[in-house]
Structure formats: structure tokens, C-alpha cells
Write an enzyme that holds these catalytic residues in place. Sequence first.
Site, PDB file in Angstrom:
ATOM      1  N   PHE A   1       0.834  -1.201   0.000  1.00 37.54           N
ATOM      2  CA  PHE A   1       0.000   0.000   0.000  1.00 37.54           C
ATOM      3  C   PHE A   1       0.867   1.248   0.000  1.00 37.54           C
ATOM      4  CE2 PHE A   1      -2.155  -3.286   2.448  1.00 37.54           C
ATOM      5  CZ  PHE A   1      -3.472  -3.258   1.978  1.00 37.54           C
ATOM      6  N   ASP A   2       0.454   2.246  -0.762  1.00 35.43           N
ATOM      7  CA  ASP A   2       0.933   3.606  -0.547  1.00 35.43           C
ATOM      8  C   ASP A   2       0.271   4.117   0.734  1.00 35.43           C
ATOM      9  OD1 ASP A   2       2.055   6.163  -0.961  1.00 35.43           O
ATOM     10  OD2 ASP A   2       0.289   6.804  -2.089  1.00 35.43           O
ATOM     11  N   GLY A   3       0.816   5.190   1.303  1.00 32.47           N
ATOM     12  CA  GLY A   3       0.259   5.733   2.540  1.00 32.47           C
ATOM     13  C   GLY A   3      -0.758   6.828   2.315  1.00 32.47           C
TER      14      GLY A   3
END
Length: 304
Positions: free
Chosen positions: A162-164
Site C-alpha cells: 500500500f501507498d500511505g
Amino acid sequence: MPDRDADPLIVAISSRTLFDMEESHALFEREGIDAYADFQRSHEDDLLTPGIAFPLVRKLLALNEGAAPEAPRVEVILISRNSADSGLRIFNSIAHHNLAIKRAAFSNGAPPYPYIRPFGADLFLSANAEDVRNALAAGVAAATLLPSKAPQKRHDQLRIAFDGDAVIFDDEGERVSREGGLAAFTEHERSHAGEPLSGGPFRGFLDALHRLQQAFPTGQASPIRTALVTARSIPAHERVIRTLREWDIRLDEALFLGGRAKGPFLDAFGADIFFDDSEHNILSARDHVAAGHVPHGIANRGKP
């Protein structure tokens, strides 16, 4: 201990992400729905080959095999713009590949996203960007997968990255960065390090995935491994760590890349899928792993 009555992890997918249907979709674009339906009926005994989401789906469903009775279950639901009649080829292919998919919605050309929430889906994956945006607007984690051949299996583990900002978290940091630049962002994160970030569109899916992880051993023995792959760097790391601690969420790996291209790192992690709000990052990731664009936050504001 895991709750035997806990809700299952439910993932809804479109037929174009589960199988490679680009030939018939191109026919639909050229000649319309009637020609498409005729093509599917005349080829309903021709098995479809795996699409970009196929390895992910197989790994998700495999988590149910041999799981303890008290472990939460995983369910995959098919959401399709096909009719049930033209979708028979899809069902035949599901049966051939021995995929335990039992529920489906066929909307016959109409937008299918209204059925996602009644099914209780935690995540929706589609090749149709409009359906994805509508699902996000309805509060369901969703991403657009650009059709391509399924990647080769590299791990027995299910690996999700996941990106944040604007994915797991809200887009507060990105808004500060765009308005004031990197220095303003760094100072903002330093001064707010003790304040948890608000949840983004994938907070609910991350919760459900974490609940599922708790049914298995930790570390390398777990069949699920997660990673945060973010452009943030020190000192903007602290707020992320404190937020995940506040949420009581475990992410197995965290990569603070400080703007480096994400693709090679995702390749090293061996992600089955990666979620990011930046189209630029998705293009970098697609060379290495299946990548889902999350059209959320300031980076996507005003885009069609």
C-alpha cells in the site's frame, strides 16, 4: 484469538480483471453490446485465460483451505457488466480453474457498482475507472487495474503493498506538500508527529485484512505479508508509525523511499498487488507487479 463470528474478508472483482477479456472488450468498443453478447455465446466453451487479478484471487481463496474453524473466511464475488447469458463463458472458466466463487452480479451493461455495498465488499477491483470512482464515493475501497497478463507467481505468501497518503491515510500530507512544498510538508509532519492521521479510503480494507492476518502465525510463517511503500522519508516517518500504533494495525514491512521510484522496491518485495493514488507511481509499478490506481485525494481532483 480470532473471532469465529467475525465478518469475512470480501473482495469484489470485475470479469475483466479476473480473466483476459481484452479481445471481446475491443469488439464491444467497436461494434456494441449485441456483437459482444453474440461473441461470448458462440465462444462460451472456449476457456478464458487468467487476467491481472487471477493470481491474487487464487491466493485469497487458498487462505480458506485448511484454516482453523475459528478463522475469518475470505470470499470473492464477481461483479460484471455482462448479462447472465453472455456470462456463461465466465462461469465455465471459473469452474475450470476450480475457483470457489459462488456469488455474482451481472448488470447487462448498466453500472454494477450499486451492488458492491449490499454484498458487504471490503475491496472492489475493476478495469472500469468510472465504476471504481463510484465505489470509492460510496465508501468502498476500490482501485482500477489496467488490463495486462497475469504476473508470474513468485511467493506462496499473499503479498499486498500500500501507498500511505490518500490510500491508507487521508490526503492531508499531500495537500500541505502541494500548497507549500516539501519544506512545509516536513515541518507540518514534525509539528504534528503525535497526532494520528485520519483514515483514507483503504483504512477499512486494511482493518479487515489485519483481522484476517491475526488468525495466522506472525512473521515468515504467515500466509499473508503486507508492506507500506511510501514516498515519505525521515522525519515524516514518525507520524505514520504512531498512527498505525494508534489503530493497532500491523504492517509487516515499511519502505520510506523519499521519492525514489517504487517499482524496483515492489519487485523486490514480490507484491501480488500494489495500491497507489498516483498514476505516475502506478506506471512505475506496472513494470514489476499488478498495480491498482486509487483515484482519490488532491492528486486526482478534477480528473475525469
